[in-house]
Design a protein around this motif. Structure first.
Motif, PDB file in Angstrom:
ATOM      1  N   UNK A  91       0.812  -1.222   0.000  1.00 40.13           N
ATOM      2  CA  UNK A  91       0.000   0.000   0.000  1.00 40.13           C
ATOM      3  C   UNK A  91       0.850   1.279   0.000  1.00 40.13           C
ATOM      4  N   UNK A  92       2.143   1.194   0.327  1.00 38.40           N
ATOM      5  CA  UNK A  92       2.974   2.401   0.296  1.00 38.40           C
ATOM      6  C   UNK A  92       3.255   2.861  -1.134  1.00 38.40           C
ATOM      7  N   UNK A  93       3.080   1.952  -2.103  1.00 38.70           N
ATOM      8  CA  UNK A  93       3.302   2.330  -3.507  1.00 38.70           C
ATOM      9  C   UNK A  93       2.398   3.504  -3.881  1.00 38.70           C
ATOM     10  N   UNK A  94       1.179   3.457  -3.430  1.00 34.60           N
ATOM     11  CA  UNK A  94       0.204   4.522  -3.728  1.00 34.60           C
ATOM     12  C   UNK A  94       0.748   5.873  -3.298  1.00 34.60           C
ATOM     13  N   UNK A  95       1.274   5.947  -2.098  1.00 33.60           N
ATOM     14  CA  UNK A  95       1.771   7.223  -1.583  1.00 33.60           C
ATOM     15  C   UNK A  95       3.078   7.643  -2.249  1.00 33.60           C
ATOM     16  N   UNK A  96       3.972   6.701  -2.465  1.00 34.01           N
ATOM     17  CA  UNK A  96       5.266   7.033  -3.057  1.00 34.01           C
ATOM     18  C   UNK A  96       5.108   7.517  -4.499  1.00 34.01           C
ATOM     19  N   UNK A  97       4.253   6.848  -5.260  1.00 36.70           N
ATOM     20  CA  UNK A  97       4.096   7.215  -6.669  1.00 36.70           C
ATOM     21  C   UNK A  97       2.979   8.222  -6.924  1.00 36.70           C
ATOM     22  N   UNK A  98       2.230   8.540  -5.883  1.00 42.51           N
ATOM     23  CA  UNK A  98       1.175   9.537  -6.048  1.00 42.51           C
ATOM     24  C   UNK A  98      -0.058   9.014  -6.742  1.00 42.51           C
ATOM     25  N   UNK A  99      -0.332   7.713  -6.603  1.00 41.92           N
ATOM     26  CA  UNK A  99      -1.558   7.170  -7.182  1.00 41.92           C
ATOM     27  C   UNK A  99      -2.750   7.640  -6.360  1.00 41.92           C
ATOM     28  N   UNK A 100      -3.827   7.946  -7.032  1.00 39.70           N
ATOM     29  CA  UNK A 100      -5.033   8.394  -6.346  1.00 39.70           C
ATOM     30  C   UNK A 100      -5.726   7.212  -5.669  1.00 39.70           C
ATOM     31  N   UNK A 101      -5.694   6.065  -6.330  1.00 37.48           N
ATOM     32  CA  UNK A 101      -6.343   4.867  -5.780  1.00 37.48           C
ATOM     33  C   UNK A 101      -5.319   3.740  -5.656  1.00 37.48           C
ATOM     34  N   UNK A 102      -5.694   2.724  -4.899  1.00 43.12           N
ATOM     35  CA  UNK A 102      -4.833   1.553  -4.767  1.00 43.12           C
ATOM     36  C   UNK A 102      -4.834   0.683  -6.020  1.00 43.12           C
ATOM     37  N   UNK A 103      -5.783   0.914  -6.917  1.00 40.45           N
ATOM     38  CA  UNK A 103      -5.906   0.080  -8.122  1.00 40.45           C
ATOM     39  C   UNK A 103      -4.609   0.062  -8.928  1.00 40.45           C
ATOM     40  N   UNK A 104      -4.025   1.242  -9.146  1.00 38.42           N
ATOM     41  CA  UNK A 104      -2.768   1.300  -9.905  1.00 38.42           C
ATOM     42  C   UNK A 104      -1.668   0.540  -9.176  1.00 38.42           C
ATOM     43  N   UNK A 105      -1.589   0.703  -7.874  1.00 38.12           N
ATOM     44  CA  UNK A 105      -0.570   0.012  -7.086  1.00 38.12           C
ATOM     45  C   UNK A 105      -0.772  -1.500  -7.154  1.00 38.12           C
ATOM     46  N   UNK A 106      -2.026  -1.921  -7.148  1.00 42.76           N
ATOM     47  CA  UNK A 106      -2.324  -3.356  -7.213  1.00 42.76           C
ATOM     48  C   UNK A 106      -1.847  -3.970  -8.520  1.00 42.76           C
ATOM     49  N   UNK A 107      -1.846  -3.206  -9.596  1.00 44.17           N
ATOM     50  CA  UNK A 107      -1.333  -3.726 -10.874  1.00 44.17           C
ATOM     51  C   UNK A 107       0.129  -4.130 -10.731  1.00 44.17           C
TER      52      UNK A 107
END
Length: 149
Positions: A91-107
């Motif tokens: 879940x830290x990927x979302x914050x580090x990369x600036x994703x609005x949702x977790x969906x992108x990080x889940x990919x």
């Protein structure tokens, strides 16, 4: 950042020395008489623009790594590395990369799981091959197109 929002992160300890060198030795040389307030300066003492950075990064990575990488590749590398090495904290990927949702990080997490599964499968296949007696193996030359000796 890609979403144009500022982020604040601690600099990893391994990068503190090189950053000090840049700030103490190289940046003043680049700045010369410039009044630029930017951290990263070009050879003329001006702030490096996002376009300039995007244009030069692949040249630098080709020279030092042998492969031209763009900024998006570093984003993918960061996300996939986090997902592979620390899946519990994906879940830290979302914050580090600036994703609005977790969906992108889940990919990235799903891709990392696929890469990991592929590596494990390859390891199993190699173990099986190592254990097979020579007689039980397929003739490798037959499938490679090389003449048999």
């Amino acid at each position: 950042m890609k979403d144009r929002r500022a982020r604040v992160f601690l600099l990893p300890k391994k990068l503190v020395g090189p950053m000090r060198d840049y700030l103490d030795r190289f940046r003043p040389t680049l700045a010369q008489d410039s009044e630029a307030n930017a951290l990263w300066l070009n050879q003329y003492g001006n702030a490096i623009t996002p376009d300039g950075f995007s244009r030069e990064l692949p040249k630098v990575t080709r020279r030092f790594l042998g492969v031209p990488l763009r900024t998006q590749a570093f984003r993918h590398i960061a996300a996939t590395s986090i997902a592979e090495t620390d899946p519990e904290h994906v879940n830290i990927i979302k914050d580090i990369l600036g994703h609005v949702t977790l969906e992108m990080s889940e990919r990235h997490y799903n891709r990392a799981q696929g890469v990991s599964s592929c590596s494990q499968f390859q390891s199993i296949v190699e173990d099986i091959q190592d254990r097979l007696p020579i007689v039980g193996r397929a003739d490798q030359n037959k499938f490679s197109g090389r003449p048999r000796s």
